[in-house]
Write a protein that holds these residues in place. Sequence first.
Motif, PDB file in Angstrom:
ATOM      1  N   GLU A 178       0.916  -1.245  -0.031  1.00  0.00           N
ATOM      2  CA  GLU A 178      -0.057  -0.069   0.091  1.00  0.00           C
ATOM      3  C   GLU A 178       0.772   1.289   0.179  1.00  0.00           C
ATOM      4  O   GLU A 178       0.719   2.226  -0.713  1.00  0.00           O
ATOM      5  CB  GLU A 178      -1.069   0.028   1.183  1.00  0.00           C
ATOM      6  CG  GLU A 178      -1.954   1.073   1.333  1.00  0.00           C
ATOM      7  CD  GLU A 178      -2.697   0.999   2.565  1.00  0.00           C
ATOM      8  OE1 GLU A 178      -3.587   2.136   2.755  1.00  0.00           O
ATOM      9  OE2 GLU A 178      -2.645   0.295   3.432  1.00  0.00           O
ATOM     10  N   GLU A 181       2.183   1.828  -3.394  1.00  0.00           N
ATOM     11  CA  GLU A 181       1.311   2.232  -4.494  1.00  0.00           C
ATOM     12  C   GLU A 181       1.162   3.848  -4.265  1.00  0.00           C
ATOM     13  O   GLU A 181       0.930   4.592  -5.202  1.00  0.00           O
ATOM     14  CB  GLU A 181       0.075   1.363  -4.222  1.00  0.00           C
ATOM     15  CG  GLU A 181      -1.254   1.870  -5.077  1.00  0.00           C
ATOM     16  CD  GLU A 181      -0.685   1.965  -6.497  1.00  0.00           C
ATOM     17  OE1 GLU A 181      -1.496   2.482  -7.446  1.00  0.00           O
ATOM     18  OE2 GLU A 181       0.127   1.121  -7.044  1.00  0.00           O
ATOM     19  N   VAL A 182       0.995   4.171  -3.001  1.00  0.00           N
ATOM     20  CA  VAL A 182       1.139   5.724  -2.668  1.00  0.00           C
ATOM     21  C   VAL A 182       2.175   6.415  -3.179  1.00  0.00           C
ATOM     22  O   VAL A 182       1.730   7.353  -3.842  1.00  0.00           O
ATOM     23  CB  VAL A 182       0.791   5.872  -0.970  1.00  0.00           C
ATOM     24  CG1 VAL A 182       1.164   7.381  -0.597  1.00  0.00           C
ATOM     25  CG2 VAL A 182      -0.381   5.500  -0.560  1.00  0.00           C
ATOM     26  N   ALA A 184       4.027   5.552  -5.939  1.00  0.00           N
ATOM     27  CA  ALA A 184       3.978   5.502  -7.290  1.00  0.00           C
ATOM     28  C   ALA A 184       2.759   6.574  -7.791  1.00  0.00           C
ATOM     29  O   ALA A 184       2.756   7.309  -8.912  1.00  0.00           O
ATOM     30  CB  ALA A 184       3.647   3.987  -7.736  1.00  0.00           C
ATOM     31  N   ARG A 185       1.498   6.725  -7.156  1.00  0.00           N
ATOM     32  CA  ARG A 185       0.560   7.317  -7.469  1.00  0.00           C
ATOM     33  C   ARG A 185       0.951   8.918  -7.302  1.00  0.00           C
ATOM     34  O   ARG A 185       0.552   9.602  -8.097  1.00  0.00           O
ATOM     35  CB  ARG A 185      -0.737   7.063  -6.648  1.00  0.00           C
ATOM     36  CG  ARG A 185      -1.345   5.813  -7.173  1.00  0.00           C
ATOM     37  CD  ARG A 185      -2.634   5.659  -6.333  1.00  0.00           C
ATOM     38  NE  ARG A 185      -2.496   5.245  -5.093  1.00  0.00           N
ATOM     39  CZ  ARG A 185      -3.218   6.114  -4.094  1.00  0.00           C
ATOM     40  NH1 ARG A 185      -3.553   7.347  -4.422  1.00  0.00           N
ATOM     41  NH2 ARG A 185      -3.031   5.544  -2.968  1.00  0.00           N
ATOM     42  N   ARG A 187       3.909  10.039  -7.719  1.00  0.00           N
ATOM     43  CA  ARG A 187       4.794  10.559  -8.759  1.00  0.00           C
ATOM     44  C   ARG A 187       4.125  11.050  -9.937  1.00  0.00           C
ATOM     45  O   ARG A 187       4.571  11.846 -10.807  1.00  0.00           O
ATOM     46  CB  ARG A 187       5.784   9.153  -9.078  1.00  0.00           C
ATOM     47  CG  ARG A 187       6.954   8.753  -8.214  1.00  0.00           C
ATOM     48  CD  ARG A 187       7.806   7.822  -8.628  1.00  0.00           C
ATOM     49  NE  ARG A 187       8.697   7.109  -7.563  1.00  0.00           N
ATOM     50  CZ  ARG A 187       9.837   7.590  -7.179  1.00  0.00           C
ATOM     51  NH1 ARG A 187      10.183   8.883  -7.573  1.00  0.00           N
ATOM     52  NH2 ARG A 187      10.527   7.220  -6.235  1.00  0.00           N
ATOM     53  N   ARG A 188       3.143  10.213 -10.021  1.00  0.00           N
ATOM     54  CA  ARG A 188       2.102  10.731 -11.398  1.00  0.00           C
ATOM     55  C   ARG A 188       1.601  12.068 -11.275  1.00  0.00           C
ATOM     56  O   ARG A 188       0.956  12.412 -12.067  1.00  0.00           O
ATOM     57  CB  ARG A 188       1.047   9.534 -11.418  1.00  0.00           C
ATOM     58  CG  ARG A 188       1.506   8.172 -11.762  1.00  0.00           C
ATOM     59  CD  ARG A 188       0.636   7.241 -12.471  1.00  0.00           C
ATOM     60  NE  ARG A 188      -0.380   6.540 -11.593  1.00  0.00           N
ATOM     61  CZ  ARG A 188      -0.171   5.595 -10.812  1.00  0.00           C
ATOM     62  NH1 ARG A 188       0.869   4.862 -11.027  1.00  0.00           N
ATOM     63  NH2 ARG A 188      -1.078   5.219  -9.927  1.00  0.00           N
ATOM     64  N   GLU A 189       1.697  12.808 -10.061  1.00  0.00           N
ATOM     65  CA  GLU A 189       1.020  14.052  -9.908  1.00  0.00           C
ATOM     66  C   GLU A 189       2.213  15.151 -10.613  1.00  0.00           C
ATOM     67  O   GLU A 189       1.736  16.326 -10.359  1.00  0.00           O
ATOM     68  CB  GLU A 189       0.985  14.168  -8.332  1.00  0.00           C
ATOM     69  CG  GLU A 189      -0.480  13.547  -8.065  1.00  0.00           C
ATOM     70  CD  GLU A 189      -1.599  13.490  -8.806  1.00  0.00           C
ATOM     71  OE1 GLU A 189      -1.973  14.652  -8.893  1.00  0.00           O
ATOM     72  OE2 GLU A 189      -2.081  12.591  -9.343  1.00  0.00           O
ATOM     73  N   ALA A 322      -0.762  10.632   0.513  1.00  0.00           N
ATOM     74  CA  ALA A 322      -1.912   9.986  -0.100  1.00  0.00           C
ATOM     75  C   ALA A 322      -2.828  11.276  -0.396  1.00  0.00           C
ATOM     76  O   ALA A 322      -3.678  10.815  -1.572  1.00  0.00           O
ATOM     77  CB  ALA A 322      -2.453   8.774   0.652  1.00  0.00           C
ATOM     78  N   ALA A 325      -1.817  12.258  -3.584  1.00  0.00           N
ATOM     79  CA  ALA A 325      -2.001  11.255  -4.712  1.00  0.00           C
ATOM     80  C   ALA A 325      -3.585  11.104  -4.981  1.00  0.00           C
ATOM     81  O   ALA A 325      -4.090  10.797  -6.125  1.00  0.00           O
ATOM     82  CB  ALA A 325      -1.454   9.903  -4.452  1.00  0.00           C
ATOM     83  N   ASP A 326      -4.404  11.322  -4.145  1.00  0.00           N
ATOM     84  CA  ASP A 326      -5.907  11.077  -3.977  1.00  0.00           C
ATOM     85  C   ASP A 326      -6.661  12.140  -4.487  1.00  0.00           C
ATOM     86  O   ASP A 326      -7.900  12.212  -4.451  1.00  0.00           O
ATOM     87  CB  ASP A 326      -6.353  10.448  -2.801  1.00  0.00           C
ATOM     88  CG  ASP A 326      -5.872   9.054  -2.558  1.00  0.00           C
ATOM     89  OD1 ASP A 326      -5.277   8.508  -3.469  1.00  0.00           O
ATOM     90  OD2 ASP A 326      -6.008   8.693  -1.372  1.00  0.00           O
TER      91      ASP A 326
END
Length: 330
Positions: A178, A181-182, A184-185, A187-189, A322, A325-326
């Motif tokens: 988890e 994954e946080v 990785a997400r 980084r996509r920001e 998070a 990311a969210d």
Amino acid sequence: MTTRAGDRSDGTTVWATPAWRERATAWADDELAAQGVRRTGAVEQPHLRPWSTVLRLPTSAGSVWLKAPGPGLASEVGLYPVLARWAPEHVLVPYAVDAERRWLLLPDGGEVLGRRLTPEAADRWHLALAGYARLQQRVSRAADLLVAAGAPDHRPQRLTALLEEVADDAAAVTVTDEEREVVARARRERGRVEELAGVLADDGTPPTVQHDDLHRDNVFAHGPRVFDWGDAVVAHPYASLLVALRDTAAPYGVGLEDPRVLAARDAYLAPYGGPTAATLRVVEAARTVGILSRTASWLRALAPLPPHEAADVREAPYRWLAMLADGESL
């Protein structure tokens, strides 16, 4: 962020020893005596945490506090002299600073604001927020001095690189899928962070000290004066509202659009010209990228700690990351 567990010559195992307390007390006694202040009783150690400790010395001038932050929050020692020079009415002015040993000797600030739910308490909080904004305005002229003194540089032009640094540091200490994954997400920001950094750069409000943990337990009622600068960075000033507005809302159990929260926001913004539509757009950008500063602060604080001391709070940087990311409501 290179300090890791095992790199330390302090920490709770050292701070808890009589030998360390004797050395620290002897230094404090000498510094106070040079200023005509004498100790009048036994030294107490009311706070002993993995990232810092505090001694209380009863003296002829009232209580005096010796704070020893760990390496992750050591920049506080360098910041105090700069803040005291530029805005002495808004901070505690140190009796003495020992940069090499990371020791601060501070006067007593009195009672903290705390989280009282009364109109009078709200008024004091609004006064503190406005005073803090004026501190930021004054200290903006010393932004380079603050960075030279050790404050992390989170100015708009650094934010894209900061995202990568935070992600790399968080990834290096992940334990669960988890958490990975946080990261990785987050980084996509990158594209969103670049866009928001542009909003802040175009705003024209000069970067300055950004406390990064501005809540009512970090403000003395007298003054009011802000303390506990260990998380502080140099950044867009409005990023301070990330924590400040959440702290305002929490005791009431309300959202950030509640009139009581908006009143606190507007009190802070008053020295900056008030809550215009353009300003509020910048506020939201600053609060969003402020998540990176909060994450980085936790990573700095936790990095030097052995696993057993970090266990209770090691998830904190991932909770903040998070939110970025969210796209969570701030």
